[in-house]
Scaffold this motif. Structure first.
Motif, PDB file in Angstrom:
ATOM      1  N   ALA A 267      -8.997 -34.770   5.569  1.00 47.13           N
ATOM      2  CA  ALA A 267      -8.433 -33.778   6.473  1.00 47.13           C
ATOM      3  C   ALA A 267      -8.002 -32.501   5.771  1.00 47.13           C
ATOM      4  N   VAL A 268      -7.827 -32.549   4.462  1.00 47.27           N
ATOM      5  CA  VAL A 268      -7.319 -31.378   3.748  1.00 47.27           C
ATOM      6  C   VAL A 268      -8.297 -30.890   2.694  1.00 47.27           C
ATOM      7  N   GLN A 269      -8.519 -31.705   1.661  1.00 48.74           N
ATOM      8  CA  GLN A 269      -9.304 -31.240   0.512  1.00 48.74           C
ATOM      9  C   GLN A 269     -10.724 -30.836   0.924  1.00 48.74           C
ATOM     10  N   LEU A 270     -11.423 -31.726   1.617  1.00 46.79           N
ATOM     11  CA  LEU A 270     -12.803 -31.417   2.013  1.00 46.79           C
ATOM     12  C   LEU A 270     -12.835 -30.252   2.988  1.00 46.79           C
ATOM     13  N   ARG A 271     -11.933 -30.264   3.944  1.00 54.45           N
ATOM     14  CA  ARG A 271     -11.904 -29.214   4.954  1.00 54.45           C
ATOM     15  C   ARG A 271     -11.682 -27.842   4.324  1.00 54.45           C
ATOM     16  N   ASN A 272     -10.747 -27.760   3.396  1.00 50.43           N
ATOM     17  CA  ASN A 272     -10.472 -26.483   2.736  1.00 50.43           C
ATOM     18  C   ASN A 272     -11.640 -26.024   1.881  1.00 50.43           C
ATOM     19  N   ARG A 273     -12.303 -26.968   1.225  1.00 49.26           N
ATOM     20  CA  ARG A 273     -13.482 -26.601   0.417  1.00 49.26           C
ATOM     21  C   ARG A 273     -14.600 -26.075   1.308  1.00 49.26           C
ATOM     22  N   LEU A 274     -14.817 -26.730   2.445  1.00 50.45           N
ATOM     23  CA  LEU A 274     -15.867 -26.285   3.359  1.00 50.45           C
ATOM     24  C   LEU A 274     -15.586 -24.883   3.885  1.00 50.45           C
ATOM     25  N   ASP A 291     -12.996 -26.291  11.176  1.00 49.79           N
ATOM     26  CA  ASP A 291     -13.175 -27.297  10.127  1.00 49.79           C
ATOM     27  C   ASP A 291     -14.058 -26.819   8.979  1.00 49.79           C
ATOM     28  N   GLY A 292     -14.582 -25.590   9.083  1.00 50.16           N
ATOM     29  CA  GLY A 292     -15.423 -25.072   8.023  1.00 50.16           C
ATOM     30  C   GLY A 292     -16.887 -25.416   8.170  1.00 50.16           C
ATOM     31  N   THR A 293     -17.280 -25.954   9.311  1.00 57.61           N
ATOM     32  CA  THR A 293     -18.692 -26.244   9.551  1.00 57.61           C
ATOM     33  C   THR A 293     -19.366 -25.033  10.191  1.00 57.61           C
ATOM     34  N   LEU A 294     -20.697 -25.055  10.241  1.00 57.31           N
ATOM     35  CA  LEU A 294     -21.489 -23.954  10.801  1.00 57.31           C
ATOM     36  C   LEU A 294     -22.111 -24.384  12.124  1.00 57.31           C
ATOM     37  N   ARG A 295     -21.989 -23.544  13.179  1.00 51.98           N
ATOM     38  CA  ARG A 295     -22.576 -23.832  14.489  1.00 51.98           C
ATOM     39  C   ARG A 295     -23.530 -22.702  14.850  1.00 51.98           C
ATOM     40  N   PHE A 296     -24.698 -23.080  15.341  1.00 49.91           N
ATOM     41  CA  PHE A 296     -25.694 -22.091  15.740  1.00 49.91           C
ATOM     42  C   PHE A 296     -26.732 -22.766  16.623  1.00 49.91           C
ATOM     43  N   GLY A 297     -27.607 -21.962  17.230  1.00 52.09           N
ATOM     44  CA  GLY A 297     -28.652 -22.493  18.080  1.00 52.09           C
ATOM     45  C   GLY A 297     -29.955 -22.657  17.313  1.00 52.09           C
ATOM     46  N   ILE A 298     -30.784 -23.589  17.764  1.00 57.59           N
ATOM     47  CA  ILE A 298     -32.109 -23.773  17.163  1.00 57.59           C
ATOM     48  C   ILE A 298     -33.140 -24.041  18.259  1.00 57.59           C
ATOM     49  N   ALA A 299     -34.381 -23.758  17.916  1.00 57.14           N
ATOM     50  CA  ALA A 299     -35.515 -24.106  18.771  1.00 57.14           C
ATOM     51  C   ALA A 299     -36.518 -24.882  17.937  1.00 57.14           C
ATOM     52  N   GLU A 300     -37.035 -25.966  18.490  1.00 56.85           N
ATOM     53  CA  GLU A 300     -38.022 -26.791  17.786  1.00 56.85           C
ATOM     54  C   GLU A 300     -39.314 -26.834  18.593  1.00 56.85           C
ATOM     55  N   TYR A 301     -40.428 -26.667  17.871  1.00 55.80           N
ATOM     56  CA  TYR A 301     -41.750 -26.643  18.508  1.00 55.80           C
ATOM     57  C   TYR A 301     -42.779 -26.938  17.432  1.00 55.80           C
ATOM     58  N   GLU A 302     -43.887 -27.477  17.822  1.00 59.80           N
ATOM     59  CA  GLU A 302     -44.906 -27.902  16.850  1.00 59.80           C
ATOM     60  C   GLU A 302     -45.432 -26.737  16.024  1.00 59.80           C
ATOM     61  N   GLU A 356     -23.432 -28.048  11.241  1.00 61.19           N
ATOM     62  CA  GLU A 356     -23.765 -28.534   9.911  1.00 61.19           C
ATOM     63  C   GLU A 356     -22.668 -28.209   8.911  1.00 61.19           C
ATOM     64  N   TYR A 357     -22.619 -29.017   7.842  1.00 56.27           N
ATOM     65  CA  TYR A 357     -21.773 -28.658   6.708  1.00 56.27           C
ATOM     66  C   TYR A 357     -22.394 -27.455   5.986  1.00 56.27           C
ATOM     67  N   PRO A 358     -21.577 -26.590   5.382  1.00 57.08           N
ATOM     68  CA  PRO A 358     -22.112 -25.449   4.643  1.00 57.08           C
ATOM     69  C   PRO A 358     -22.494 -25.816   3.210  1.00 57.08           C
ATOM     70  N   THR A 359     -22.689 -27.090   2.958  1.00 55.55           N
ATOM     71  CA  THR A 359     -22.978 -27.598   1.615  1.00 55.55           C
ATOM     72  C   THR A 359     -24.465 -27.498   1.301  1.00 55.55           C
ATOM     73  N   TRP A 360     -24.808 -27.762   0.052  1.00 58.61           N
ATOM     74  CA  TRP A 360     -26.196 -27.662  -0.400  1.00 58.61           C
ATOM     75  C   TRP A 360     -27.124 -28.537   0.442  1.00 58.61           C
ATOM     76  N   ASP A 361     -26.658 -29.745   0.813  1.00 59.18           N
ATOM     77  CA  ASP A 361     -27.517 -30.674   1.558  1.00 59.18           C
ATOM     78  C   ASP A 361     -27.503 -30.431   3.061  1.00 59.18           C
ATOM     79  N   ARG A 362     -26.608 -29.556   3.538  1.00 55.01           N
ATOM     80  CA  ARG A 362     -26.540 -29.163   4.949  1.00 55.01           C
ATOM     81  C   ARG A 362     -26.598 -30.368   5.903  1.00 55.01           C
ATOM     82  N   ILE A 363     -25.699 -31.295   5.704  1.00 53.62           N
ATOM     83  CA  ILE A 363     -25.653 -32.481   6.566  1.00 53.62           C
ATOM     84  C   ILE A 363     -25.324 -32.058   7.997  1.00 53.62           C
TER      85      ILE A 363
END
Length: 371
Positions: A267-274, A291-302, A356-363
């Motif tokens: 609740a503290v350390q990870l959140r502040n780092r993000l 919480d330091g996460t990223l929110r945005f829209g996406i479109a998926e298509y072949e 998503e998390y703003p981390t390298w792996d973008r979970i």
């Protein structure tokens, strides 16, 4: 220094970080709770095999990470520290001393890049912390060393060597302390260790609330330990043991104590780092949450090229609002744009709001379908 929440004369006090303290918070922890410490995982190799070790299976190897970023060269560490705006690093493992040269190189590189005020602390079992290793770490610029001796195996073959190496650490001008989990049933052993630290001039003892992971859960259950609840990863009785150690320590030693809870880490350390990272990696179309996460829209298509051309030429979406993410096979955009397009674009195009998390792996932590 982080003070102010210790009232004069009080034995122990809860901090604003859901933890408990006696005396002063160790300097490394002061940076950590603010999210200012780079997590520098040097290697998963360790000379011990502790039954409570929570390390994931893919890190129990000779691998290195700066936060979530795999390290292939020292520049990876520097770049990650800059993205985080880190003011220090916590060097961990495994046991970093199992790869001593690598550890020393990493510490020296960080000090050379960010200066002497960049605070670096290191965790070690102490098994490999002989005089030569300690000297190399000190010369590289290490500021604080934390020993985690083998207190929880009745017939440990390592403990005598770990304690002997701990004593040698006091020959250097750095902060020496201990850090151990609060394993229920071992109160006397932890107090014994605290007494040794106090006798030799140690600065602090950190007590970590014991937690389970998918790698240590079976070992803990087999020894009779149980989770606090279905919603918590903390082990029953660990927090209470930690509180008893702090109360005893205030009366019987001159050490500083910090009881680091499971809630502090999440609740503290990870959140502040993000939060620190998010403002440096967010693209213009991304929203940064509380919480330091990223929110945005996406479109998926072949066919992304076909979709990109359609959105610009037919839907008349400005180019600066669209970004093709080839790796994740999607087109990213502001949430408002995705919501409007989802109402009018027909066919096999799928629109979502993702978080998503703003981390390298973008979970990805959340995905909301819009059509």
């Amino acid at each position: 220094m982080i003070k102010g929440w210790l009232a004069e004369g009080e034995i122990m006090r809860k901090t604003p970080y859901y933890s408990y303290v006696v005396g002063e918070l160790p300097k490394g922890c002061q940076y950590c709770v603010r999210g200012e410490k780079l997590v520098l995982f040097v290697t998963g190799v360790c000379p011990r095999n502790c039954f409570y070790c929570p390390l994931s299976s893919w890190r129990r190897k000779d691998v290195a990470y700066a936060n979530e970023r795999p390290i292939t060269k020292i520049e990876d560490i520097i770049e990650e520290a800059k993205i985080q705006e880190a003011k220090g690093a916590g060097v961990t493992g495994g046991d970093p001393l199992a790869r001593l040269t690598r550890t020393v190189d990493y510490i020296r590189a960080l000090k050379e890049e960010f200066g002497s005020k960049f605070h670096i602390h290191l965790y070690t079992t102490g098994i490999l912390a002989d005089k030569k290793a300690l000297s190399m770490l000190y010369d590289a610029g290490l500021d604080e060393i934390r020993f985690h001796p083998d207190l929880f195996e009745p017939s440990s073959k390592f403990l005598n060597r770990e304690i002997e190496n701990l004593k040698n650490a006091f020959d250097f001008n750095w902060d020496v302390g201990g850090e151990v989990p609060a394993v229920p049933g071992f109160e006397d052993r932890i107090k014994w260790f605290a007494g040794i630290l106090d006798k030799w001039g140690g600065k602090f003892l950190n007590i970590n609330e014991l937690e389970y992971s998918e790698t240590n859960l079976r070992n803990l259950l087999n020894r009779g330990y149980k989770p606090v609840s279905n919603e918590s990863s903390a082990i029953k009785g660990s927090l209470e043991l930690g509180l008893r150690i702090l109360e005893w320590g205030e009366r019987n030693t001159s050490l500083n104590y910090h009881l680091c809870t499971a809630k502090l880490k999440d609740a503290v350390q990870l959140r502040n780092r993000l939060r620190r990272m998010a403002k440096n990696v967010a693209k213009p179309y991304m929203e940064i949450t509380e919480d330091g996460t990223l929110r945005f829209g996406i479109a998926e298509y072949e066919d992304l090229e076909e979709l990109y051309k359609f959105l610009i030429e037919e839907a008349e979406v400005p180019r600066e609002w669209l970004y093709i993410n080839w790796e994740k096979k999607r087109i990213e955009m502001p949430i408002e744009v995705a919501e409007e397009l989802a109402e009018v674009v027909e066919g096999d195009v799928k629109f979502y709001i993702v978080e998503e998390y703003p981390t390298w792996d973008r979970i990805e932590v959340e995905r909301i379908p819009l059509n």
